[in-house]
Design a protein around this motif. Sequence first.
Motif, PDB file in Angstrom:
ATOM      1  N   LEU A 128       0.832  -1.206   0.000  1.00  0.00           N
ATOM      2  CA  LEU A 128       0.000   0.000   0.000  1.00  0.00           C
ATOM      3  C   LEU A 128       0.868   1.258   0.000  1.00  0.00           C
ATOM      4  CD1 LEU A 128      -2.675  -1.074   2.629  1.00  0.00           C
ATOM      5  CD2 LEU A 128      -2.849  -1.191   0.144  1.00  0.00           C
ATOM      6  N   ILE A 129       0.349   2.270  -0.667  1.00  0.00           N
ATOM      7  CA  ILE A 129       1.062   3.553  -0.681  1.00  0.00           C
ATOM      8  C   ILE A 129       0.167   4.572   0.007  1.00  0.00           C
ATOM      9  CG2 ILE A 129       2.047   5.366  -2.162  1.00  0.00           C
ATOM     10  CD1 ILE A 129       2.219   3.096  -4.357  1.00  0.00           C
ATOM     11  N   ASP A 130       0.681   5.279   0.948  1.00  0.00           N
ATOM     12  CA  ASP A 130      -0.098   6.281   1.664  1.00  0.00           C
ATOM     13  C   ASP A 130      -0.110   7.579   0.853  1.00  0.00           C
ATOM     14  OD1 ASP A 130      -1.334   7.996   3.325  1.00  0.00           O
ATOM     15  OD2 ASP A 130      -0.021   7.638   5.065  1.00  0.00           O
ATOM     16  N   ILE A 131      -1.295   7.936   0.343  1.00  0.00           N
ATOM     17  CA  ILE A 131      -1.395   9.143  -0.495  1.00  0.00           C
ATOM     18  C   ILE A 131      -2.097  10.279   0.248  1.00  0.00           C
ATOM     19  CG2 ILE A 131      -1.363   7.891  -2.708  1.00  0.00           C
ATOM     20  CD1 ILE A 131      -4.505   8.495  -2.698  1.00  0.00           C
ATOM     21  N   THR A 132      -2.286  10.098   1.543  1.00  0.00           N
ATOM     22  CA  THR A 132      -3.055  11.086   2.308  1.00  0.00           C
ATOM     23  C   THR A 132      -2.507  12.495   2.137  1.00  0.00           C
ATOM     24  OG1 THR A 132      -3.256   9.313   3.912  1.00  0.00           O
ATOM     25  CG2 THR A 132      -4.132  11.447   4.571  1.00  0.00           C
ATOM     26  N   THR A 133      -1.212  12.659   2.324  1.00  0.00           N
ATOM     27  CA  THR A 133      -0.634  13.998   2.241  1.00  0.00           C
ATOM     28  C   THR A 133      -0.757  14.549   0.825  1.00  0.00           C
ATOM     29  OG1 THR A 133       0.978  13.078   3.752  1.00  0.00           O
ATOM     30  CG2 THR A 133       1.394  15.318   2.970  1.00  0.00           C
ATOM     31  N   PHE A 152      -2.851  13.772  -1.431  1.00  0.00           N
ATOM     32  CA  PHE A 152      -4.247  14.070  -1.748  1.00  0.00           C
ATOM     33  C   PHE A 152      -4.682  15.414  -1.163  1.00  0.00           C
ATOM     34  CE2 PHE A 152      -8.775  13.829  -0.535  1.00  0.00           C
ATOM     35  CZ  PHE A 152      -9.335  13.729  -1.802  1.00  0.00           C
ATOM     36  N   PHE A 153      -4.422  15.569   0.144  1.00  0.00           N
ATOM     37  CA  PHE A 153      -4.877  16.815   0.774  1.00  0.00           C
ATOM     38  C   PHE A 153      -4.110  18.032   0.253  1.00  0.00           C
ATOM     39  CE2 PHE A 153      -6.859  13.896   3.845  1.00  0.00           C
ATOM     40  CZ  PHE A 153      -8.149  14.397   3.769  1.00  0.00           C
ATOM     41  N   ASP A 154      -2.855  17.818  -0.153  1.00  0.00           N
ATOM     42  CA  ASP A 154      -2.106  18.927  -0.748  1.00  0.00           C
ATOM     43  C   ASP A 154      -2.735  19.341  -2.077  1.00  0.00           C
ATOM     44  OD1 ASP A 154      -0.385  19.106   1.271  1.00  0.00           O
ATOM     45  OD2 ASP A 154       1.276  18.006   0.319  1.00  0.00           O
ATOM     46  N   SER A 155      -3.098  18.321  -2.842  1.00  0.00           N
ATOM     47  CA  SER A 155      -3.612  18.625  -4.182  1.00  0.00           C
ATOM     48  C   SER A 155      -4.970  19.324  -4.123  1.00  0.00           C
ATOM     49  CB  SER A 155      -3.703  17.360  -5.033  1.00  0.00           C
ATOM     50  OG  SER A 155      -4.734  16.547  -4.550  1.00  0.00           O
TER      51      SER A 155
END
Lengths: 194, 779
Positions: free
Chosen positions: B17-22, B24-27
Amino acid sequence: MNDDLLITTINDLPYYQFDINNQLEFKQISQLISIHLSEPYSIYVYWYFLNNWPNYCFIVKDPKNYSIIGVIISKIELHRNVRYRGYIGMLVIDPTYRKQGIAKNLVKLTIEKMEKDDLVDEIMLETEVSNIGALKLYESFGFLRTKRLFRYYLNTHDAFRLILPLSNKAHSRYAFLPLHPKELERQKLELNQN
Amino acid sequence: MDLPSIKDLQINNEENLIDITTTFFDSIKSITNNKVVKSAPFELLEGTRALEVLNPRLDTGIIELSKDETLFDCSKPQSIDSIIQIQLKLYKCLINWLEKDSLPVTILSCRYVSTILENYLKNPTELSFIDTRINSKHEEGIEFLLVHKVLKSFVVALCKFIGFIINISNSLLYEEEDLITRNMNFNFLQTIPVENILDELNDTIEWILSNETEFDQNTSTIIIQLKIMKYLNTIESKILSTKINFLQESDKFELFTFCKDAVSEIEKLKGKESDENLLPVGAFSKFIQVDLPNRNIPAELTDIDLETTYNHLINIFSTIHTFTNQANQIIAINQLQDFLYYNIKYPISDSKFSVFSRGLFQLFFIRDDKSIFGSHEMTLTNLVVELVENLIGKNTIILLNFESCLSQLNSTQKAELLKLYNQNLNDLESGIYHNLCVYGANFCRSQQLISKSLELWDTIQVSWEPFEFHVFNKLQFGDILKTGEGAISITSYIYYSKMCSMFEFLINGFETEVYKPFEYYLIYWYGEYLLLNIIQHLKDRIINIILGKINYIETTIPNKIKKLKNGPKKTQLKQIQSYNQEVIIPQLTKTLNYNQDYLIKSYEVMRQLINCQISYLIVLSKLKLMDFSQPSQSLTSQEHLYYLRMKPYSSIGIPEFPKFEQFQKILKITEPQLDFNGLMKSIELLAKAKNGLGDVIKDYESLTRYIQNDKHNFIKDSLVVTWYQQLIESAKLLDSNIDKLSKIIQAHKNDLSNVSNSYKNEITKGKHKYFPNISIVNI
């Protein structure tokens, strides 16, 4: 509720222009349409219309509780760069409030605004062949059936394409028409930018 | 809605799994209120069909499936009763797809079908019901073989047949209009030859017969089901390989006889009822909508009844048998036209063809190599000449040896003119090809194609007319009228074709119901105008072209021969003349007779019938029972409405396009007139129409007899007879409506203003598609 957006009151029912900053209105409109139209639309479709042309979304509210009981959603765009075309995308009236002429008033408001504010050359829409009520309504304003579209809707019903011609451009073949001034302006701008 | 925290999701296997939280919220920080973020090609059309996460009407990801549906095991043995019911259900799904719904809610809702197709997609050598995600092992008894041998051959053959239909659909039908495929990226066994499928079905039938004792009374049912599937696949194997004796008078054997066998098998199956309780639980579900990458929105599974299924299947086979054998019987171009218009397009517009038969017809008619019905002799290019000369007669000089006229030119001029000639021929071929593609289209699409053909043929006429004039005036090449003028034969054919398309497009609007009653007068008035032009053109130009050709052979060539001294040139011309006398003159006479005795007559009678309808409409308007002005609350002008309705014809130069003012003048005749003069005028008009209708009926009966006695220009049992019978019925209905109106007028002759207070018009479907029934009823 933004009373600046109140357009008119007919038979004690207030007619408003959609308030782009009011999320509740957006939600109510999409719910009303989702319940009463057979075609399912994604949130994108609502945003597409309401964000780009909020001035062409009119709503009618029940004065008792201010819930939305009717809505018409339209857009205006250049067609083939030569004529300005209005398009009525959705029209829904809550069944409890039907037979009071609300749909007729909404369509009339839309046509008059498109003609006055944007000088559209024609207004177009599609409706189900079996939707006698809608056909009667639009045809009373002069919309003409120009095409029958085979199995146009997801429920496989045929549709009629209706057009209300408002200028000579509406009935001239596009190949014979000059570019619309708005398109010329756009091209000029593009040229300058380059 | 509150989202669960990452921890709450209890994800154990984190290495993939890749954590895209940051990220995503940045974008999304750049997204401002009320701004839609989308890629440029994502427009309204994509939006209307877009998936929307967590919206139950749009998100296939949240379709709920039962455990039986999710874990359905296709490899599990099943009883013969279940197999029969699965196959019956699949026939229903097939027809449901052809009639209305998409593949994912019909055939692909069957787990056996989706499993086979998924496996095949992964490995084209593997056609099995094994789903590797489900661990199962079963004993290989008779019920195991019923699934893995019988049902498998059925499903494989069904998939192949669907693949065949999709192939046809891709090039000859309109997706989301004629058929809603949504193929879920399956390729439907493209690489497997249909012959292998047929062999497999035959093997399976043999196997069932050899194990007959195991299946009791069910043997015949299951064999019939397999045989029908075999016949469906036989269509693919035969449709392009069967030789058609097109335009040849050789022995004509019956073709596609298997279609008759198929019909008789389906008739036998008719007693078999469907019992969905016998279907294995979970065999048909929305599984595929969830399981595979899916661009479509969720849809409920649908069903149709068995009677519709059987009738549709019978219709497929009987239609194919009919049109292939009719095509095989054709020995003349007039027969081809009769076949295409009255025996293909006419029943199609009446919804008498399955969508599959429509597509198949187009495939059968014009092949990829442009041959007609696969004929070695008749390609589209040859057919163009045949079609043109079928109207203007044989021996069209400009089509014979064009290069011979160029000898007097220098090489540059020669090349230029030849290039133009070939370009014009290509354009003519494109126009004819376009028209030939109209026949198999659905009745709405057909109108759109005809509308396009108006522009196309007008452009072709604009190219050909100056070309023919130039060649005749400068090079003295081309057909010549008796008067000595150039005949401009090809242009004359083009003009005729264009006007026919104009009339057809106009009058077919009644069938598509695009006209409102206030437009009826305009449509019939313009229709009558077009017919008048067609008739005049046929009588004045086309007939004279043929007479000119006859004159050329009977007068000009003999004079040339006389003037020539004895020698090889004279001998050669004599030989040509002998052929002309023996072959060409009889052909020209035949064309002349057909045009005069049938073609012109048919237009004249139609014109007279329309004139009767016009008279009736005028009286209805005079009595205020109809109104041909615009709707009362209209927000546009009558002039705009006139020009919008007439838009398809407005840019066509000839026949002259009538301006709104001209129509306004014509419309004056319909103004309400309730005084004594109005009474007399109405009585006169109705009497005229009644007399006219008597002639129309007699003339149509005479045309029907002509057709029945003529074995050369019409195919056997042609539906053209039904067409004319319907027109006769229309004339009779109009006659009875006129009688009724006459009686009403008689009863109110002292005060016609009362008529519209007591009566109104009622418009219902008529006896013929060109004439809705306009009757008068009490209010």
